[in-house]
Design an enzyme around this catalytic site. Structure first.
Site, PDB file in Angstrom:
ATOM      1  N   GLU A 153      12.373 -47.808 -19.727  1.00 31.78           N
ATOM      2  CA  GLU A 153      11.881 -48.785 -18.767  1.00 31.78           C
ATOM      3  C   GLU A 153      10.798 -49.632 -19.438  1.00 31.78           C
ATOM      4  OE1 GLU A 153      10.155 -47.283 -15.132  1.00 31.78           O
ATOM      5  OE2 GLU A 153      10.227 -49.249 -14.206  1.00 31.78           O
ATOM      6  N   GLY A 210       1.763 -43.413 -17.874  1.00 31.53           N
ATOM      7  CA  GLY A 210       1.509 -42.052 -17.398  1.00 31.53           C
ATOM      8  C   GLY A 210       2.719 -41.137 -17.528  1.00 31.53           C
ATOM      9  N   ALA A 211       3.849 -41.599 -17.023  1.00 31.66           N
ATOM     10  CA  ALA A 211       5.054 -40.781 -17.053  1.00 31.66           C
ATOM     11  C   ALA A 211       6.244 -41.643 -16.678  1.00 31.66           C
ATOM     12  CB  ALA A 211       4.936 -39.618 -16.071  1.00 31.66           C
ATOM     13  N   GLU A 260      10.315 -41.589 -14.897  1.00 32.55           N
ATOM     14  CA  GLU A 260      11.196 -40.850 -13.979  1.00 32.55           C
ATOM     15  C   GLU A 260      12.651 -40.758 -14.429  1.00 32.55           C
ATOM     16  OE1 GLU A 260       9.817 -43.940 -13.317  1.00 32.55           O
ATOM     17  OE2 GLU A 260      11.237 -45.200 -12.212  1.00 32.55           O
ATOM     18  N   ASN A 261      12.958 -40.794 -15.716  1.00 33.42           N
ATOM     19  CA  ASN A 261      14.347 -40.697 -16.185  1.00 33.42           C
ATOM     20  C   ASN A 261      15.113 -39.633 -15.395  1.00 33.42           C
ATOM     21  OD1 ASN A 261      13.445 -42.326 -18.504  1.00 33.42           O
ATOM     22  ND2 ASN A 261      12.416 -40.421 -19.080  1.00 33.42           N
ATOM     23  N   HIS A 295       4.904 -38.189  -7.995  1.00 35.77           N
ATOM     24  CA  HIS A 295       5.368 -39.578  -8.097  1.00 35.77           C
ATOM     25  C   HIS A 295       6.707 -39.651  -8.833  1.00 35.77           C
ATOM     26  CE1 HIS A 295       4.701 -44.012  -8.589  1.00 35.77           C
ATOM     27  NE2 HIS A 295       5.426 -43.791  -9.673  1.00 35.77           N
ATOM     28  N   GLU A 296       6.758 -39.048  -9.996  1.00 38.05           N
ATOM     29  CA  GLU A 296       7.997 -39.129 -10.786  1.00 38.05           C
ATOM     30  C   GLU A 296       9.127 -38.403 -10.075  1.00 38.05           C
ATOM     31  OE1 GLU A 296       7.685 -41.318 -12.911  1.00 38.05           O
ATOM     32  OE2 GLU A 296       5.502 -41.274 -13.068  1.00 38.05           O
ATOM     33  N   HIS A 342      10.578 -40.455  -7.292  1.00 33.97           N
ATOM     34  CA  HIS A 342      11.447 -41.544  -7.767  1.00 33.97           C
ATOM     35  C   HIS A 342      12.922 -41.139  -7.756  1.00 33.97           C
ATOM     36  CE1 HIS A 342       9.119 -44.987  -8.908  1.00 33.97           C
ATOM     37  NE2 HIS A 342       8.417 -44.406  -9.876  1.00 33.97           N
ATOM     38  N   GLU A 398       8.192 -48.873  -6.984  1.00 34.56           N
ATOM     39  CA  GLU A 398       6.834 -48.426  -7.321  1.00 34.56           C
ATOM     40  C   GLU A 398       5.897 -48.408  -6.116  1.00 34.56           C
ATOM     41  OE1 GLU A 398       6.478 -46.776  -9.770  1.00 34.56           O
ATOM     42  OE2 GLU A 398       7.977 -47.453 -11.215  1.00 34.56           O
TER      43      GLU A 398
HETATM   44  N1  TRP Z   1       8.330 -46.073 -13.933  1.00 30.55           N
HETATM   45  C1  TRP Z   1       7.152 -45.479 -14.505  1.00 30.55           C
HETATM   46  C2  TRP Z   1       6.355 -44.962 -13.321  1.00 30.55           C
HETATM   47  O1  TRP Z   1       5.665 -45.649 -12.669  1.00 30.55           O
HETATM   48  C3  TRP Z   1       6.328 -46.450 -15.279  1.00 30.55           C
HETATM   49  C4  TRP Z   1       6.509 -46.456 -16.756  1.00 30.55           C
HETATM   50  C5  TRP Z   1       6.505 -45.400 -17.563  1.00 30.55           C
HETATM   51  C6  TRP Z   1       6.603 -47.576 -17.615  1.00 30.55           C
HETATM   52  N2  TRP Z   1       6.596 -45.813 -18.862  1.00 30.55           N
HETATM   53  C7  TRP Z   1       6.660 -47.105 -18.916  1.00 30.55           C
HETATM   54  C8  TRP Z   1       6.632 -48.933 -17.412  1.00 30.55           C
HETATM   55  C9  TRP Z   1       6.748 -47.968 -20.003  1.00 30.55           C
HETATM   56  C10 TRP Z   1       6.731 -49.784 -18.492  1.00 30.55           C
HETATM   57  C11 TRP Z   1       6.784 -49.312 -19.778  1.00 30.55           C
HETATM   58  O2  TRP Z   1       6.485 -43.868 -12.924  1.00 30.55           O
HETATM   59 ZN    ZN Z   2       6.617 -45.123 -10.645  1.00 31.69          ZN
END
Ligand code: TRP
Ligand code: ZN
Length: 885
Positions: free
Chosen positions: A129, A269-270, A272-273, A305-306, A309, A328
């Site tokens: 992402e 931070g993290a 959500e794959n 949060h993750e 998602h 988000e």
């Molecule tokens: N979708 C992720 C979240 O909010 C955000 C995220 C994680 C992201 N790594 C990233 C966005 C790298 C841009 C680039 O949980």
């Molecule tokens: Zn998110």
């Protein structure tokens, strides 16, 4: 400034230009031959013409790839049959249905941008992402192309014993040459941004969760072996999240396994794959000895949060990146209510609003201001903002306020049901809520479309003869870049009326025949000005407006300091109680700044002091709330309240106030500190956390008395504690006092914890935010320390980020040294990691709000960056927007 010599101007993407994808991908088979310096990717795509589009050339996204070969339906394409440039691959002619086989090579160990497949420590991992998948292979890398992925990974078995991807593990095997292979299959169609792959020598901690329908889900956390003792908290948090999403939203997990991997180098931070969340190690690993209460708390919310998602983001995803807040904003709102349910709801709300006001309001008032659903961007990575996340969450929260808890649940049920497996828009989300509740949210939708923080002004009038109380509400919204005039918002305003004893009064509107039953009622402001008239009001009330912060607006309500003190002591809404206290502190502090500017003698308001004393004496009040209510607004937030921010005046005023409060209430701080100091084994729960937060707050006031004995107290706390919360609080205070004790404490701390990255980052941060005059020099020296590596985003954020964002007196030093330092670092970082470089630039967001001398200096630094050759699109977009506004 003349920017015409800036060669590159990366192109803008517009929402208005959205077109459906021409070709769809029904199946993607990915084969990876993993190696850290050269990985070979064979991608086999079953593609077909989108029935909603019309035939034409087939364009695939791709960046920083070595293209080896392309086959169309088994036939190797010659150079003339396709075209490649630095961003894409175009095949002029394809049939309606076809299979592509594309072979590319990539170089994970040279990937310092941390997008696509990269090497971190001893592992290989991906971040796709928003647009990272195109750095792995050529692909229609957009969220509205959803595909079933099957992934085969082949690699040396010794070096890469664990090999993970999304979904379920289907098969694995060994080759004779020391390599092994695995095949993962994810049955849920997904966009490429949710693809993930991880390989390494990882320790795995396993657990189980039984879903509401009795299915058994295996939970696994993968970490570097040295972190194997740090997984418990995340696993507990994960199970809490899974249960909460079943209970509150009726959402069940949909695969047999859920995996989390911790990595040391991560831009955010993290992530959500699907089925394989990847976390910044700092956002998942914790033990009481190495992580603070705040860390534990944040980890719990990020894990949630993750996980959340999986429904709000993965099962139902975004049509395009303009819809980012669809997933988000909604998911942040969900994690915030999860945290409120599991901890203290009042504290959660205060922290959320504090964050929103200090970060998002500043963004919304600055050159990067954009709507929750933006209509253009140059680099999408720049739009992972507090507006998309935190304001987006407030917008969803307002919807919930308007339709009620039950109505909201009906709406989200319909949304998930109607759009499962689809890539949709924020309009689709609102439509589902409207349809489930038969409400019209068309005016409300302006919250998605218009940037800027609306102002809500309040006037009141009381008629003692008629016993009527009028509340006159008025709204306006300042212009933002590209949006001169704003239409009226639909603002839910939660209100309570208090009598002189602090009791809630009945709130019957003039047009109603029956009394309103409840202490708080939500008024809808939809016009520029509206008057709400309450009847049978037996005495003049104090109105408690915007309870629980029912809308993300700036409240203009001229209460006297006495009225604020009354609300601070008596409001039945704990958020507004805290907020009245903050407003009172702001009034008092800004008066002190004014006195400093006029060189008057300084004094602290006795009214504020007596209120703080009452709060500190209130044994009934949750200690966590006491701590919040005794915390002065930050220097940054105070700066945002002044027409021209007076950096030094604010610092001086705040230090003065803090010291006066500390000296006046010293016996009380002492007593509460001692009573909270009973030795007790660390536990992460709301009650103990509350006690530690108040204890540390008392210590910070005691340290502000300049009594040298208090440093001994900090040292003692550091010596006897069993947890990082109290250790770091002590160190933080010591780091503000020059002298051998300080140096000794820092050295001892480092010696004890140098093996632990999470703790070392805290060690960097406390030094970066030190009040001592030579802080910038020390920061520069720390950049040469073995603990610092500029390629590691956590190191950069801990040292450079903390200095630039949370040390305003030194960052804004009059000689411009802070600005020059930042510009230098951004130019270095931009070559390594554009996303991190662009984020660091955020420290200059409010540069127009300072005095002219500082503006000149900041502008010079921005221009120095802007004129650099080969800037990334990330930094280019932000620097040009800052300079243009
Ligand atoms: N979708 C992720 C979240 O909010 C955000 C995220 C994680 C992201 N790594 C990233 C966005 C790298 C841009 C680039 O949980
Ligand atoms: Zn998110």
């Amino acid at each position: 400034m003349d920017l015409s010599n800036v060669e590159q101007s990366p192109k803008m993407t517009l929402l208005a230009n959205y077109q459906v994808p021409r070709y769809l991908v029904d199946e993607a088979l990915l084969h990876f031959d993993l190696d850290k310096s050269k990985t070979r990717v064979i991608s086999t795509l079953k593609m077909r013409l989108n029935p909603e589009s019309s035939a034409g050339e087939c364009v695939l996204d791709g960046e920083s790839l070595d293209l080896i070969s392309i086959k169309l339906d088994g036939k190797l394409l010659s150079d003339s049959e396709y075209e490649v440039n630095s961003k894409s691959l175009t095949i002029a002619e394809v049939p309606e249905q076809f299979e592509l086989e594309i072979i590319t090579e990539i170089h994970p160990d040279q990937n310092t941008a941390l997008e696509g497949l990269y090497h971190s420590g001893r592992l290989l991992c991906t971040q796709c992402e928003a647009e990272g998948f195109r750095r792995i292979t050529y692909y229609p890398d957009r969220p509205d192309v959803m595909t079933v992925f099957t992934v085969t990974i082949v690699a040396d078995a010794k070096q890469w014993p664990v090999m993970l991807s999304n979904g379920n593990l289907e098969e694995q095997g060994q080759f004779n040459d020391g390599r092994h292979w695995v095949r993962w299959h994810d049955p849920h169609p997904k966009p490429s941004y949710l693809f993930a792959l991880v390989a390494g020598d990882l320790y795995c901690q396993q657990d189980h969760f039984r879903t509401m329908n009795g299915r058994d889900v295996t939970l696994r956390i993968y970490v570097d072996p040295e972190n194997k003792h740090k997984c418990d908290h995340a696993l507990v948090s994960l199970k809490q999240s899974m249960k909460w999403d079943e209970e509150v939203y009726g959402r069940e997990y949909d695969l047999d396994v859920f995996m989390i991997v911790a990595v040391n180098d991560f831009n955010m931070g993290a992530m959500e794959n699907k089925g394989l969340n990847i976390f910044n190690a700092a956002c998942v690993l914790a033990t009481p000895e190495t992580a603070t209460d705040d860390d534990f708390y944040t980890i719990q919310s990020i894990v949630a949060h993750e996980y959340f998602h999986n429904w709000s983001g993965n099962r139902v995803t975004c049509r395009d990146w303009f819809q980012l807040s669809l997933k988000e904003g909604f998911t942040v709102m969900r994690d915030q209510s999860f945290s409120a349910d599991l901890n203290s709801a009042a504290v959660q709300r205060i922290d959320d609003v504090n964050g929103l006001r200090s970060m998002q309001f500043a963004e919304d008032a600055g050159p990067m201001a954009h709507p929750v659903r933006p209509d253009s961007y140059i680099e999408i990575s720049n739009f992972y903002t507090v507006t998309i996340y935190e304001k987006g969450a407030e917008v969803v929260r307002m919807i919930k306020t308007l339709v009620g808890d039950e109505g909201f649940r009906k709406g989200t049920d319909l949304y998930f049901d109607r759009h499962d497996g689809q890539a949709v828009t924020t309009d689709d989300f609102v439509k589902a809520i409207e349809d489930a509740n038969s409400v019209d949210l068309s005016q409300f939708k302006r919250w998605y479309e218009q940037a800027g923080t609306p102002e809500l002004s309040v006037k009141t009038h009381y008629d003692p003869v008629q016993q009527r109380f009028s509340l006159i509400l008025r709204q306006s919204c300042p212009a933002t870049p590209g949006q001169e005039n704003k239409l009226n918002f639909h603002i839910p305003v939660a209100v309570g009326l208090l009598d002189s004893d602090g009791n809630n009064m009945p709130m019957q509107l003039a047009e109603e025949v029956t009394p309103y039953d409840g202490d708080t009622r939500v008024l809808s402001l939809t016009e520029t000005e509206q008057t709400f008239e309450f009847i049978h009001v037996s005495e003049e009330p104090v109105a408690s407006v915007l309870r629980g912060f029912s809308a993300p607006v700036k409240l203009k309500y001229d209460l006297t300091n006495k009225q604020l003190a009354f609300l601070m002591g008596r409001d039945t809404d704990s958020f507004n109680r805290w907020d009245a206290g903050q407003q009172l502190m702001i009034n008092v502090l800004l008066e002190i700044v004014d006195d400093i500017q006029k060189q008057n003698t300084l004094a602290l308001s006795p009214l504020l002091l007596s209120q703080l004393e009452a709060v500190l004496n209130d044994e009934q009040l949750d200690p966590a709330l006491v701590a919040k209510m005794l915390t002065l607004p930050t220097e940054n937030y105070l700066a945002a309240q002044m027409p021209v921010a007076d950096v030094d005046g604010i610092h001086q005023a705040r230090e003065f106030a803090k010291r006066q409060i500390a000296i006046s209430l010293k016996p009380l701080f002492n007593a509460r500190y001692e009573s909270l100091s009973k030795q007790k084994k660390y536990q992460f729960n709301a009650e103990d956390m509350a006690a530690r937060s108040l204890k540390n707050l008392c210590l910070s006031y005691l340290a502000a008395t300049d009594d040298p004995l208090q440093m001994q107290r900090c040292l003692r706390q550091m010596k006897v504690t069993d947890n990082m919360t109290e250790l770091l609080a002590g160190l933080r205070l010591m780091v503000d006092q020059a002298g051998p004790e300080r140096e000794h404490a820092l050295r001892a701390f480092y010696e004890q914890w140098k093996h632990d990255r999470q703790v070392v980052d805290k060690w960097l941060s406390v030094q970066a935010v030190s009040k001592l005059p030579d802080t910038l020099l020390r920061v520069k020296a720390l950049m040469k320390h073995e603990a610092f590596n500029i390629k590691n985003p956590n190191n950069v954020r801990a040292l450079i980020g903390q200095f630039c964002r949370n040390n305003p007196v030194h960052f804004h030093a009059k000689d411009g040294s802070g600005y020059r330092f930042l510009a230098e670092q951004i130019l270095v970082l931009d070559k390594l990691n554009p996303q991190v470089a662009a984020r660091m630039l955020g420290a200059l967001n409010s540069w127009r709000r300072y005095d002219l001398e500082r503006q000149e200096l900041m502008k010079a630094s921005l221009e120095q960056i802007a004129t650099q050759k080969d800037l990334s699109a990330d930094v280019y977009e932000i620097v040009t927007k800052y300079l243009a506004a």
